[in-house]
Design a protein around this motif. Structure first.
Motif, PDB file in Angstrom:
ATOM      1  N   ILE A 112       0.886  -1.027  -0.066  1.00 16.70           N
ATOM      2  CA  ILE A 112      -0.090  -0.170  -0.136  1.00 16.70           C
ATOM      3  C   ILE A 112       0.867   1.280  -0.072  1.00 16.70           C
ATOM      4  O   ILE A 112       1.961   1.326   0.844  1.00 16.70           O
ATOM      5  CB  ILE A 112      -0.753  -0.035   1.191  1.00 16.70           C
ATOM      6  CG1 ILE A 112      -1.977  -1.323   1.121  1.00 16.70           C
ATOM      7  CG2 ILE A 112      -1.649   1.310   1.444  1.00 16.70           C
ATOM      8  CD1 ILE A 112      -2.988  -1.330   1.976  1.00 16.70           C
ATOM      9  N   ASP A 122      -7.894   0.186   2.406  1.00 15.41           N
ATOM     10  CA  ASP A 122      -7.130  -0.547   3.563  1.00 15.41           C
ATOM     11  C   ASP A 122      -8.275  -1.131   4.449  1.00 15.41           C
ATOM     12  O   ASP A 122      -8.342  -2.163   4.816  1.00 15.41           O
ATOM     13  CB  ASP A 122      -6.065   0.295   3.972  1.00 15.41           C
ATOM     14  CG  ASP A 122      -5.276  -0.440   5.452  1.00 15.41           C
ATOM     15  OD1 ASP A 122      -6.179  -1.031   6.316  1.00 15.41           O
ATOM     16  OD2 ASP A 122      -4.127  -0.352   5.490  1.00 15.41           O
ATOM     17  N   THR A 134      -0.388  -4.327   9.614  1.00 16.09           N
ATOM     18  CA  THR A 134       0.466  -3.345   8.753  1.00 16.09           C
ATOM     19  C   THR A 134       1.837  -4.100   8.843  1.00 16.09           C
ATOM     20  O   THR A 134       2.291  -4.284  10.137  1.00 16.09           O
ATOM     21  CB  THR A 134       0.193  -2.054   8.998  1.00 16.09           C
ATOM     22  OG1 THR A 134      -0.924  -1.512   8.547  1.00 16.09           O
ATOM     23  CG2 THR A 134       1.388  -1.411   8.259  1.00 16.09           C
ATOM     24  N   LEU A 149       0.176  -4.696   3.695  1.00 16.33           N
ATOM     25  CA  LEU A 149      -1.069  -5.059   4.726  1.00 16.33           C
ATOM     26  C   LEU A 149      -1.207  -6.433   4.429  1.00 16.33           C
ATOM     27  O   LEU A 149      -1.184  -6.910   3.449  1.00 16.33           O
ATOM     28  CB  LEU A 149      -2.247  -4.416   4.043  1.00 16.33           C
ATOM     29  CG  LEU A 149      -3.584  -5.043   4.823  1.00 16.33           C
ATOM     30  CD1 LEU A 149      -3.878  -4.615   6.392  1.00 16.33           C
ATOM     31  CD2 LEU A 149      -4.920  -4.354   4.168  1.00 16.33           C
TER      32      LEU A 149
END
Ligand SMILES: C[S@@+](CC[C@H](N)C(=O)[O-])C[C@H]1O[C@@H](n2cnc3c(N)ncnc32)[C@H](O)[C@@H]1O
Length: 175
Positions: A112, A122, A134, A149
């Protein structure tokens, strides 16, 4: 499955990890040339924004994936607004691929590149899985917005919890 697999570093690690009884299929806009000559690993040229990608890759994998890795990132143009829009569009396209490519109970790791829209996606992705966190890679450049993620236990298309709506920017408590 490895989405955005060129030039093939993650494919090599994934194929060694799953071993000879496993199978890894990679997809990228760019062809890996010369191809990796690994018996349990194939790569195809395809576009992650193509909703029919599953027709191309699932026959090679022999069914839905148990794990999807996605390190895909669009080519940078140098114009921040354009780059951000391309990153967001790609992340949303990858999100749309989840129900088409991942088996129920499967896991998902996605890069991400942070921004307001990416944070919304997310949150939506987290709701589709039983657990998520994360992860920051030591290889990420200092100052980069890149993070990963890692989501475990896909709930399946029918069992996805809807993400709560975003609060409106100018919402107040007044009736
Ligand atoms: C950082 S590289 C991936 C490196 C890879 N993980 C490795 O270990 O070698 C990102 C890749 O995403 C691919 N990509 C970006 N947009 C794509 C799209 N729409 N469809 C397919 N691949 C895409 C790029 O072509 C690029 O090769």
């Amino acid at each position: 499955m490895d989405l955005g697999c060129w030039p093939g570093g993650w494919l090599q690690v994934a194929s060694a990890t799953v071993g000879p009884k496993g199978k890894v299929v990679g997809v990228d806009k760019a062809a890996i040339d010369p191809p990796l000559e690994i018996p349990n690993c194939e790569s195809v040229v395809g576009d992650l924004e193509d909703p029919k990608l599953c027709e191309q890759v699932l026959p090679l994998l022999g069914g839905l994936a148990g794990l999807i890795l996605c390190d895909a990132a669009p080519k940078l143009t140098g114009v921040r607004a354009v780059d951000r829009a391309n990153e967001e569009r790609l992340l949303e396209a990858v999100e749309m691929q989840i129900p088409l490519l991942l088996q129920e109970g499967g896991d998902f790791l996605v890069k991400i590149l942070d921004g307001p829209e990416a944070q919304i996606v997310d949150r939506r992705i987290r709701m589709k899985f039983r657990a998520a966190k994360t992860v920051k890679s030591k290889a990420t450049r200092k100052g980069s917005t890149e993070r990963y993620l890692f989501a475990k236990g896909y709930r399946g298309a029918k069992d996805t919890i809807e993400a709560p709506p975003e609060p409106e920017a100018d919402a107040t408590d007044e009736p």
